[in-house]
Enzyme design. Structure first.
Site, PDB file in Angstrom:
ATOM      1  N   ASP A 197       0.724  -1.523  -0.048  1.00  0.00           N
ATOM      2  CA  ASP A 197      -0.033  -0.028  -0.042  1.00  0.00           C
ATOM      3  C   ASP A 197       0.836   1.449   0.347  1.00  0.00           C
ATOM      4  O   ASP A 197       2.583   1.099   0.554  1.00  0.00           O
ATOM      5  CB  ASP A 197      -0.561  -0.005   1.226  1.00  0.00           C
ATOM      6  CG  ASP A 197      -1.564   1.396   2.014  1.00  0.00           C
ATOM      7  OD1 ASP A 197      -2.551   1.707   0.549  1.00  0.00           O
ATOM      8  OD2 ASP A 197      -1.796   1.621   2.278  1.00  0.00           O
TER       9      ASP A 197
ATOM     10  N   ASP B  44      -1.561  -0.823   5.917  1.00  0.00           N
ATOM     11  CA  ASP B  44      -1.989  -0.700   7.108  1.00  0.00           C
ATOM     12  C   ASP B  44      -2.906  -0.257   7.172  1.00  0.00           C
ATOM     13  O   ASP B  44      -2.719   0.285   8.604  1.00  0.00           O
ATOM     14  CB  ASP B  44      -0.677   1.048   7.648  1.00  0.00           C
ATOM     15  CG  ASP B  44      -0.908   2.004   7.082  1.00  0.00           C
ATOM     16  OD1 ASP B  44      -1.730   2.437   5.691  1.00  0.00           O
ATOM     17  OD2 ASP B  44      -1.192   2.760   7.438  1.00  0.00           O
TER      18      ASP B  44
ATOM     19  N   ASP C 282      -6.854  -2.840   3.707  1.00  0.00           N
ATOM     20  CA  ASP C 282      -5.635  -3.376   3.104  1.00  0.00           C
ATOM     21  C   ASP C 282      -6.061  -4.762   3.569  1.00  0.00           C
ATOM     22  O   ASP C 282      -5.191  -6.019   3.102  1.00  0.00           O
ATOM     23  CB  ASP C 282      -4.492  -3.136   3.466  1.00  0.00           C
ATOM     24  CG  ASP C 282      -4.237  -1.907   2.620  1.00  0.00           C
ATOM     25  OD1 ASP C 282      -4.585  -1.590   2.342  1.00  0.00           O
ATOM     26  OD2 ASP C 282      -3.600  -0.954   3.033  1.00  0.00           O
TER      27      ASP C 282
END
Length: 787
Positions: free
Chosen positions: A473, A672, A676
């Protein structure tokens, strides 16, 4: 009794009692008919009295009176929830309606969707483990004490010591190890030999042999007796095997129970209540389960949005990082959609529910995480792979030893045959097998914590050594996850410091999420503080005010156009900043374009070094972000990332992981945020930033305490070292036992007169355990290779 022709919408028919029927009144919650007497449970709402059959119905009504009084309750689905089903984490095709063990591998079945209920097997096995360990210690002292200067057997007498061992071992073998024998028997019935076959046969053979040695020592040939006439026993070997296997099982069950924490963390994102707005304008907090499509709700500043809805009244900024992963809250006005679980930052909103319950985006994320957990096929453990070959081999050797001694052995041939077959089964049962993997993982976990890498389960660490592609990410993983002031450019006579002071003065009155970055930036650069008059915010454009007596405005091109200014001349500079992943804002002063201010989410200082380290390890790095394509490509180009996917939602990230896995890649996913979580669960290895959302941490197998990708490099090196260590441990767990098989079978008896002594078997088992532990402890000195 209930009246099937009467609806529980609860308005009075007579006597001002809501829901009146011929022989009583209807409980508006459950629909039962109750007597309307002075001592009946009752409550009032909107001038009507309602009566209840129980205290629970009464409290349910008081928690949400309009819901029951208005007939909304009739819209609530009444079907009972489906019972929990259980599946094998190694063989997902096995599905059962109740807990048990897998008929293929013997592993304990786990809930398909984790619940808040504790693992009964974990509780049970923990109790059995401690009792087994409590019995194993005195048994080891009785049998091995002489080796460390404690000849306990000589002190109490060998015969009495044998009976004492019998008393200590019997409850452990017959009660504590009962689940092992059950799994071992199932493995035989299902023709799927595994570790449980070996353990149950070895423990059973050791116990039965030892009983005969204690009760009927005279049956044994002289070769099996001590000088005192007693026969060596295997009670301590049986109990130590049981205790060590329980240690391994408890560690594994604890790791597997944590998989449910991700689901619970996701469910906690939705509030338990919602602020219901009634048609008359009054409000109260109602249970979230009672919110139906079309209901109106108020979301106050700081509250979580309870359901997926459309804004009816008000304006605010909503933190949607749960969905997009981006730190900048999104402005919401009437007719805009909001998502359950997101956070309302400042203004008050009135929303109308569009999707509730299982239809919300948050509920779908929960289902994706649970589904991804179920679909993960853990790689077959090395111990089971070896056991599938080793178990049949041992059984064949035991049968051959029995037959050989029975046909060609000296008298008493039957006793020699039984003793040899049992010895084969005992020596083949490696007590270190149950310790080989857990001891390495436990040691690696301790060393990993020192290196900033938290390890949740053995599977994640084992697969980390084989990962070929890392999906990351952007926000909070590659970047810091918090916007900061990056650029101030002047186009006229004003200095950059003066422009920054003007911009900060404007933004101090703003609720825009980027305002804090500019104010903090001005404070960090010691820009002066200016007085502001006549402040106003123009929705979706910017802010304006009189600052230190001068007319100032800060915003986008549309804001400048309102002030009659054309930004085309400096648009190229703004575009340059945007291609670097920054948000550019124009600053006007006294009717002239005065400069540009840019804000960005900075890349972490360690990210570039980490990407280089990952490439050296042979990993391909793929970025998947909810941010726009321009910003994503700017970050990727700067860092040398191999592939970029921008504007992706949670389900898109999960699909990307599945697509890459379909190409034969072994995928690690680092992220995080809540958005996700499905991808973290779907990846072969989920890696969470310790600075991120709880649900991301719970969905992942590894957590990086430092919150930077250098932890992934450290985790990869540690995983490779741990995998090597586990393989070495499995070698030590089997080698001594395998080497003793020919002796146990009596192959050398005709040449050398050698027969297996119980002390030799015990020493071999102890030596294998000591070797495994000593080898695993080497991981405590593991160091990451220099770059």
């Amino acid at each position: 009794m209930t009246d099937p022709h009467h609806h529980s919408n609860g308005r009075a028919h007579r006597h001002h009692a809501a829901g009146t029927v011929e022989d009583g009144v209807r409980d508006p919650v459950c629909g039962m008919t109750v007597a309307a007497t002075a001592d009946s449970r009752q409550a009032s709402f909107d001038g009507q009295s309602y009566y209840f059959c129980s205290e629970k119905c009464q409290s349910d009504f008081k928690a949400d009176p309009w819901f029951y009084a208005s007939g909304q309750a009739a819209r609530k689905p009444q079907h009972a929830p489906e019972g929990t089903q259980y599946t094998c984490p190694m063989h997902p095709e096995i599905i059962r309606d109740e807990p048990g063990s897998c008929p293929i591998c013997g592993m304990a079945l786990e809930p398909m969707i984790p619940t808040d209920e504790p693992s009964h097997e974990l509780v049970d096995f923990t109790r059995r483990m401690w009792i087994s360990l409590a019995a194993a210690v005195p048994l080891m002292v009785l049998t091995m004490g002489e080796m460390v200067g404690l000849p306990v057997r000589d002190w109490v007498g060998h015969t009495f010591a044998g009976w004492l061992e019998f008393i200590l071992a019997t409850p452990i073998v017959l009660w504590a190890a009962a689940p092992f024998f059950k799994r071992g028997w199932e493995s035989i019935v299902n023709r799927s030999p595994n570790m449980w076959t070996l353990i149950s046969m070895g423990v059973g053979a050791a116990y039965l042999y030892s009983i005969f040695a204690v009760l009927l020592p005279g049956l044994f040939p002289e070769q099996y007796r001590h000088a005192t006439g007693s026969v060596g026993t295997y009670f301590e070997a049986a109990v130590v095997i049981i205790a060590l296997v329980f240690v391994g099982q408890v560690l594994e069950l604890r790791a597997r129970e944590r998989t449910g924490d991700a689901i619970r963390a996701l469910l906690d994102l939705a509030p338990k209540t919602a602020r219901r707005v009634l048609p008359d304008g009054s409000e109260y907090d109602a249970p979230l389960d009672n919110i139906m499509v079309g209901n109106r709700l108020r979301v106050r500043p700081g509250d979580s949005v309870p359901v997926d809805a459309v804004v009816i009244e008000g304006a605010s900024f909503v933190d949607e990082s749960m969905i997009t992963g981006e730190p900048v809250p999104v402005e919401k006005q009437p007719d805009d959609l909001v998502t359950g679980g997101t956070i309302n930052k400042n203004g008050s909103l009135v929303i109308e529910a569009r999707h509730v319950g299982a239809e919300t985006v948050l509920a779908q994320i929960v289902q994706m995480v649970a589904g991804a957990r179920r679909s993960r096929a853990p790689i077959q453990g090395l111990a089971d792979k070896v056991s599938s070959i080793f178990v049949p081999t041992v059984v064949v050797i035991a049968i051959l030893a029995f037959g050989g001694w029975l046909l060609w052995g000296p008298e008493p041939a039957l006793i020699f045959a039984i003793a040899s077959a049992v010895s084969v089964l005992i020596i083949a049962c490696p007590c270190a097998l149950g310790l080989a993997t857990p001891i390495s993982i436990t040691t690696a976990a301790g060393r990993g914590a020192q290196l900033g890498v938290l390890i949740k389960d053995a599977e994640a660490l084992e697969l980390m050594a084989k990962v070929t592609t890392l999906v990351v990410d952007k926000t909070g993983t590659l970047t810091e996850g918090r916007p900061r002031l990056t650029d101030v450019r002047s186009f006229g006579a004003e200095s950059e410091e003066s422009l920054l002071a003007l911009a900060a003065a404007l933004e101090r009155g703003s609720e825009h999420p980027l305002a804090e970055a500019i104010v903090e930036g001005a404070k960090a650069r010691s820009a002066g503080r200016l007085e502001v008059e006549g402040f106003s915010a123009v929705t979706s454009k910017g802010v304006q005010a009189i600052v230190a007596g001068r007319k100032a405005a800060l915003g986008n091109a549309a804001m400048m156009a309102e002030h009659g200014l054309d930004t085309k001349a400096i648009e190229a500079q703004a575009d340059q900043l945007r291609t670097e992943g920054k948000t550019a804002m124009f600053l006007a002063l006294d009717g002239q374009l005065a400069g540009l201010v840019a804000v960005a989410d900075p890349i972490k200082k360690t990210t570039e070094e980490a990407i280089r380290g990952l490439h050296r390890l042979g990993l391909k790095v793929v970025m998947a972000t909810g941010d726009n394509q321009r910003t994503a490509e700017a970050v990727a180009e700067k860092l040398g990332i191999d592939e970029v996917y921008a504007g992706v939602l949670p389900e898109d990230k999960k699909k990307l992981v599945e697509t890459l896995r379909g190409r034969g890649e072994i995928i690690a996913m680092a992220g995080d945020g809540v958005n996700d979580a499905p991808a973290l669960a779907a990846a072969d290895v989920g890696i969470a930033m310790g600075t991120g959302a709880d649900v991301a941490v719970e969905s992942a197998g590894l957590t990086l305490l430092g919150g930077d990708l250098l932890g992934v490099v450290r985790a990869r090196y540690l995983a490779e070292a741990t995998l090597r260590n586990i393989k070495q441990n499995l070698f030590f767990a089997f080698v001594y036992n395998a080497a003793g098989l020919p002796v146990a079978a009596g192959i050398f008896y005709g040449l050398t007169g050698w027969l297996l002594s119980p002390m030799f078997a015990a020493a071999a088992m102890s030596l294998s355990s000591v070797s495994v532990i000593a080898n695993a402890l080497r991981l405590r000195r593991f160091k990451v290779p220099p770059a």
